[in-house]
Design an enzyme around this catalytic site. Structure first.
Site, PDB file in Angstrom:
ATOM      1  N   VAL A  76       0.850  -1.185   0.000  1.00 39.44           N
ATOM      2  CA  VAL A  76       0.000   0.000   0.000  1.00 39.44           C
ATOM      3  C   VAL A  76       0.888   1.238   0.000  1.00 39.44           C
ATOM      4  O   VAL A  76       1.830   1.334   0.792  1.00 39.44           O
ATOM      5  CB  VAL A  76      -0.934   0.025   1.225  1.00 39.44           C
ATOM      6  CG1 VAL A  76      -1.809   1.273   1.197  1.00 39.44           C
ATOM      7  CG2 VAL A  76      -1.806  -1.226   1.265  1.00 39.44           C
ATOM      8  N   ASP A 190     -12.910 -11.490   8.275  1.00 40.09           N
ATOM      9  CA  ASP A 190     -11.556 -11.256   8.793  1.00 40.09           C
ATOM     10  C   ASP A 190     -11.534 -10.033   9.712  1.00 40.09           C
ATOM     11  O   ASP A 190     -10.657  -9.173   9.608  1.00 40.09           O
ATOM     12  CB  ASP A 190     -10.569 -11.075   7.641  1.00 40.09           C
ATOM     13  CG  ASP A 190      -9.113 -11.274   8.077  1.00 40.09           C
ATOM     14  OD1 ASP A 190      -8.885 -11.903   9.135  1.00 40.09           O
ATOM     15  OD2 ASP A 190      -8.205 -10.804   7.366  1.00 40.09           O
TER      16      ASP A 190
END
Length: 482
Positions: A76, A190
């Site tokens: 990222v 998650d």
């Protein structure tokens, strides 16, 4: 199941199968969240190396900036959107080709495709917004809003904890986001501290829908998937590979709340197999046993979220949020008090009347009482008085008399006026200050304004004190007497 195989053995076999699936499908495990390079991985999870992707200087209208995270599914970077003149986050992952013979899609590619589908379905203030997505050469990219702040990993295991009321507010925001996501047919799968961002502006954002599955048929989103997730936060049914419902996400959210309120993970183990078996077979530790300062009522809420059977848990985010919300104000009442008031609460808890009452319960009572001071010789309660009020002595000494005869001398922690308070009947005794006496005046009407659970607890306590007095409480120690 053959009669010769016990339930425990069947569970063990199922867990072993899931462990093999979990550890063997390394590609599918690429759906783990981006994490900072060099960060320590959980000893109970398979260790996968973060992808080392060299980012281009530019993708379309986005000028790529510094890397802010890397993980097993990609990296990222910050980026500048030159068209809209704003800073964004851009997630890069390798393009993966479907295996023609097996039909399997590499994990990073599957995560990318899943996030795109989720992005098309979800638009909520507590879910990170995806602005754009596409492919550039051999890279997939996903453009998202930047959340200036930190993930809940900074406030959990082994770190400074958030104030209880703030932790509860964060979880309620997550409940709201998950309720919305589930109504749109998407199960996150998650939920963990690393996937919940707390912005500097106080905002709460859930991110990374890379391993989400559908709660119903949604184009491009499977209803079933391989055993994926983060071991410490997976529900029992997720570990066993059973069909999942909304309750699975709420179990995971419960594990996050447990960690935020205790500073430790719900279960710990050295190996995935051991951890999976513990999650499936062992009852979750109670919050108020791990952290005795926590309220039993709040511990009951968390115990419901962490129930082994999905049907015993919260079935919607709205239901879980409504169970948590009353506790936010209770804890805020304590945690936002000046230090001097907190010290007064601690002092009261050492006195007989308040023994066993929590910070929240004492703080709640202090909101409705009147502080009174009596000089030596003044009467607190006169014989024959039927006014429904109770005086809780916090400092000083007083004498109780009946028909002009001394019954006993009482001091801090004693409560006088219980007969009139509980039954509305005339007091059989008078109570007179021997020294300067400080007391908390509690009326029956004021007590009724407390939350029902706390109201009932105090009323039962006062009734018990009255019963002991009627049975001959003169034999009690002075600091415990009425």
């Amino acid at each position: 199941m053959p009669a010769s195989i016990s339930t425990a053995e069947a569970v063990a076999v199922a867990v072993d199968d899931r462990v093999k699936e979990y550890q063997g499908d390394a590609a599918a495990r690429q759906a783990a969240e981006p994490r900072k390079t060099g960060g320590k991985s959980d000893s109970s999870a398979p260790r996968l190396k973060p992808l080392d992707i060299k980012a281009p200087d530019r993708i379309g209208r986005y000028t790529i900036g510094k890397r802010i995270g890397s993980g097993t599914c990609g990296v990222v970077h910050l980026a500048e959107d030159e068209l809209l003149r704003r800073t964004v986050a851009i997630k890069l992952s390798p393009v993966g080709e479907t295996n023609i013979s097996t039909g399997k899609v590499p994990g990073a590619q599957r995560a990318y495709q899943t996030e795109i589908v989720a992005a098309g379905q979800l638009a909520h203030p507590n879910i990170v917004t995806v602005f754009d997505a596409g492919q550039y050469e051999d890279l997939n990219y996903l453009v998202m809003e930047v959340v200036e702040g930190s993930s809940l990993k900074e406030f959990g295991k082994g770190r400074e904890l958030l104030p209880v009321h703030r932790a509860l507010e964060v979880i309620v925001d997550c409940c709201t986001a998950l309720d919305y996501s589930h109504r749109r047919g998407i199960l996150h799968r998650d939920i963990k501290p690393a996937n919940i961002m707390l912005g500097k502006d106080g905002s709460v954002k859930i991110l990374d829908f890379g391993i989400a599955v559908g709660l119903r048929d949604i184009g491009g989103l499977n209803r079933h998937g391989p055993t994926l997730g983060t071991p410490n936060y997976m529900s029992p049914e997720q570990i066993l590979g059973h069909e999942l419902g909304a309750a699975s996400d709420f179990y995971s959210l419960g594990t996050v709340l447990f960690e935020m309120l205790t500073g430790r993970q719900l279960f710990k183990a050295r190996k995935v197999k051991e951890l999976f078996r513990t999650v499936v077979q062992q009852p979750a530790p109670r919050l108020d046993e791990v952290n005795p300062s926590m309220e039993k009522g709040l511990a009951d809420v968390l115990a419901k979220a962490l129930a082994k059977k999905p049907k015993d848990r919260f079935q919607s985010g709205r239901e879980m949020a409504q169970a948590i919300e009353p506790w936010i104000e209770n804890y805020r009442l304590v945690e936002e008090r000046p230090n001097a008031q907190l010290r007064f609460i601690r002092q009261l808890q050492k006195q007989a009347f308040f023994e066993g009452f929590s910070d929240v319960e004492v703080a709640r009572l202090l909101e409705i009482v009147t502080v009174r001071s009596f000089s030596a010789g003044e009467v607190l309660v006169a014989a024959g008085d039927a006014e429904r009020r109770l005086f809780i002595i916090t400092d000083g000494m007083a004498r109780r008399e009946r028909d002009g005869q001394l019954v006993e001398v009482v001091g801090e922690g004693a409560a006088v006026g219980a007969e009139a308070f509980v039954n509305g009947a005339p007091e059989p005794e008078s109570t007179q200050a021997m020294t300067t006496v400080n007391a908390l005046e509690l009326t029956s009407d004021a007590l009724s304004n407390l939350p029902p659970r706390i109201h009932l607890r105090y009323f039962r306590h006062i009734s018990s004190l009255l019963a002991r007095q009627s049975a001959g409480a003169a034999s009690l120690q002075p600091d415990c007497a009425l």
